[in-house]
Write an enzyme that holds these catalytic residues in place. Structure first.
Site, PDB file in Angstrom:
ATOM      1  CG  ASP A 167      27.214 -49.692 -17.831  1.00  9.50           C
ATOM      2  OD1 ASP A 167      26.847 -50.207 -16.752  1.00  9.50           O
ATOM      3  OD2 ASP A 167      27.710 -50.345 -18.756  1.00  9.50           O
ATOM      4  CD  GLU A 202      24.507 -48.395 -22.017  1.00  7.98           C
ATOM      5  OE1 GLU A 202      24.694 -49.617 -21.970  1.00  7.98           O
ATOM      6  OE2 GLU A 202      24.515 -47.746 -23.101  1.00  7.98           O
TER       7      GLU A 202
END
Length: 564
Positions: free
Chosen positions: A432, A476
């Site tokens: 991420d 994300e």
């Protein structure tokens, strides 16, 4: 009045029989009621008032539906009966060409299926139709055929009645003390009936015209029948659907030639002036001695190279419009085409008009079916492409364009099962964007979306094999599935991904580990077994990712799940 033709008594019996129909259901006699009652009602049609005529047609329509239902399931037993009812209905409606077609279909169907009594009845009714029309020669042929069928059936009372009512139509009958077998009917002949048999041959040939539905076969059959029976040695048929000549068929020396598309030069093929005359007047033209013709016809360019002695041109009309022109010629003799033969040709032309029209409708249907088939095929292909696109869209992340969580789960299950069979390693990278919430807070959500798009593309560039799969795992966070990949191979892919993201040089002033956007990566690897499941690999990679974040971010950590 003879009992055999007592329609009043027959109608009374129809009313009585109708009361007991329910008791006859399931029996053959039950179906005959609707057949004979329809014929009886139509036989007295012209003697009734207008309201009564309407009632008759309505009742016949109801009966006809029942016969049609049975004909659909047992055509050999009922189709000729339905055709005979239709012929009588068209007769009372004054539609002669339709009546002609259905009389011949009824006779042909009864003969083919060995219903000699129905064959006799159909011939008799056809004879009465032609007699009422004033076509005595034609009526004679049908009545003699009816007589022969009744005689072969053993209906002596009926043959005697025909002799009493129609002696002028049966004057050529050679009476026999023994009934002839049905098979003998086609071979029956006598010198007294030779002229009638010629006519009979042509009328039976009309059934040959009515049979084919393919236009090319129909044109060939029609020309063969006409040329061989009308005293011609060459015949042509010009098919004209609207204003333009569509097809040209020629019969010569026993061979049919069908022209379409690139048609031959007509002025060298036919006397155009004769064709134009018939097209203008819509009436038949006979020239029985061309050398004595003093009209403009003799100057036609066609006759500079051709010298027929007799000519005939006949329009084939359907609903008052010329749909074709029949041209015949004889090169050997004058007076080849007599008025009697013209009368027969008119009858054949009426049958031909119906058959040609039906063939054109059939061809249009075939063309429409072909076009429809192409359209359906094209639309099916389009639908398949659309479904594929929908499937792809359903499996893609709307923002980044890479695989979504659903596709990730599906592909992981698929590769897990395969590598379990092969006992090969399967690795997973979870990563991420570091401090992505701070990135959104500082740059805004639109910039955050753009950041995720570029990171997704960078990750995709970091993998090299078509079997490797990149997906947006959520928010994300991204996931990379690496089939047939050990922990060492997964580490190399993680380094390549980190390098691709670094080359983006996306500013991130809120990050505490770099001035650019960076990733934290967790690597998990396992050899799938029946005792384990994909969730174990996800948990392993997730623990590695947590470790990378704990150790300071902008790095990778890895863990290998050991099967117990």
């Amino acid at each position: 009045m003879s009992k055999v033709q007592n329609y009043s008594q027959a109608l009374e019996n129809v009313g009585l029989a109708e009361k007991y129909l329910d008791g006859g259901r399931g029996k053959f006699i039950f179906t005959l009621f609707y057949f004979y009652s329809s014929l009886t009602e139509l036989a007295v049609y012209f003697d009734k008032s207008e309201p009564e005529k309407t009632d008759i047609l309505n009742r016949v329509a109801i009966h006809k539906e029942k016969i049609a239902y049975w004909a659909n399931y047992a055509p050999a037993n009922y189709q000729h009966k339905l055709n005979l009812v239709e012929a009588q209905r068209y007769r009372v409606l004054g539609e002669k060409s339709q009546a002609i077609e259905f009389y011949d279909l009824a006779i042909q169907g009864a003969k083919e299926n060995k219903y000699i009594q129905d064959q006799a009845l159909a011939n008799e009714l056809a004879a009465k139709f032609y007699l009422a029309w004033g076509k005595e020669k034609i009526a004679r042929v049908y009545m003699q055929e009816a007589y022969d069928c009744y005689d072969a059936w053993g209906a002596t009372a009926k043959t005697r009645q025909l002799e009493e009512l129609y002696p002028h139509l049966l004057d050529a009958i050679e009476h026999s003390t023994h009934s002839k077998l049905l098979g003998d009917l086609n071979s029956y002949s006598s010198s007294a009936r030779s002229d009638s048999l010629d006519l009979k041959t042509i009328l039976q040939a009309s059934q040959t015209i009515s049979t084919p539905i393919e236009q090319e076969q129909l044109l060939s059959n029609l020309l063969q029948v006409v040329v061989e029976n009308a005293g011609a040695d060459r015949g042509c048929l010009l098919l004209k659907p609207k204003q333009q000549l569509e097809r040209l068929a020629e019969w010569r020396n026993g061979v049919a030639c069908i022209y379409e598309g690139d048609l031959p030069e007509l002025s060298l093929f036919l006397p155009i002036s004769l064709i134009y005359r018939v097209q203008r007047t819509l009436t038949a033209t006979i020239v029985n001695n061309l050398q004595q013709e003093i009209s403009a016809l003799i100057a036609d360019p066609y006759f500079k190279t051709h010298s027929p002695k007799s000519l005939l041109c006949l329009p084939i009309l359907h609903q008052g419009n010329a749909i074709a022109f029949l041209y015949l010629e004889n090169h050997l003799t004058i007076d080849a085409f007599t008025r009697d033969r013209l009368e027969v040709l008119h009858l054949l032309a009426a049958q031909a008009a119906i058959s040609l029209h039906n063939a054109q409708l059939y061809q249009q249907l075939q063309n429409y079916s072909h076009t429809l088939e192409i359209e359906v095929s094209q639309r099916t292909a389009d639908l398949q492409k659309a479904n594929q696109k929908l499937h792809q869209l359903a499996m893609l992340d709307g923002l980044t364009g890479i695989g979504n969580r659903r596709r990730f789960d599906e592909y992981l299950q698929q590769e897990w099962r395969r590598l379990q069979r092969e006992e090969k390693p399967l690795s997973l990278i979870l990563c991420d964007v570091d401090f992505f919430k701070l990135y959104n807070d500082y740059y805004g959500h639109q910039a955050g979306d753009e950041c995720l798009k570029q990171v997704a593309q960078a990750i995709s560039r970091g993998i090299k094999r078509s079997s490797d799969f990149v997906a947006r795992y959520g928010g994300e966070e991204f996931a990379i599935i690496l089939p047939n990949t050990s922990i060492e191979g997964a580490i190399q892919i993680s380094k390549a991904i980190s390098e691709e993201v670094a080359q983006l040089q996306l500013p991130h002033v809120s990050s505490s580990v770099s001035c650019y956007v960076t990733l934290s990566l967790g690597i998990g690897s396992v050899i799938p077994t029946p005792e384990s499941c994909p969730e174990i690999l996800i948990a392993t990679a997730d623990r590695a990712l947590y470790q990378a974040k704990t150790e300071g971010r902008n790095r990778y950590c890895c863990k290998i799940y050991e099967n117990c």
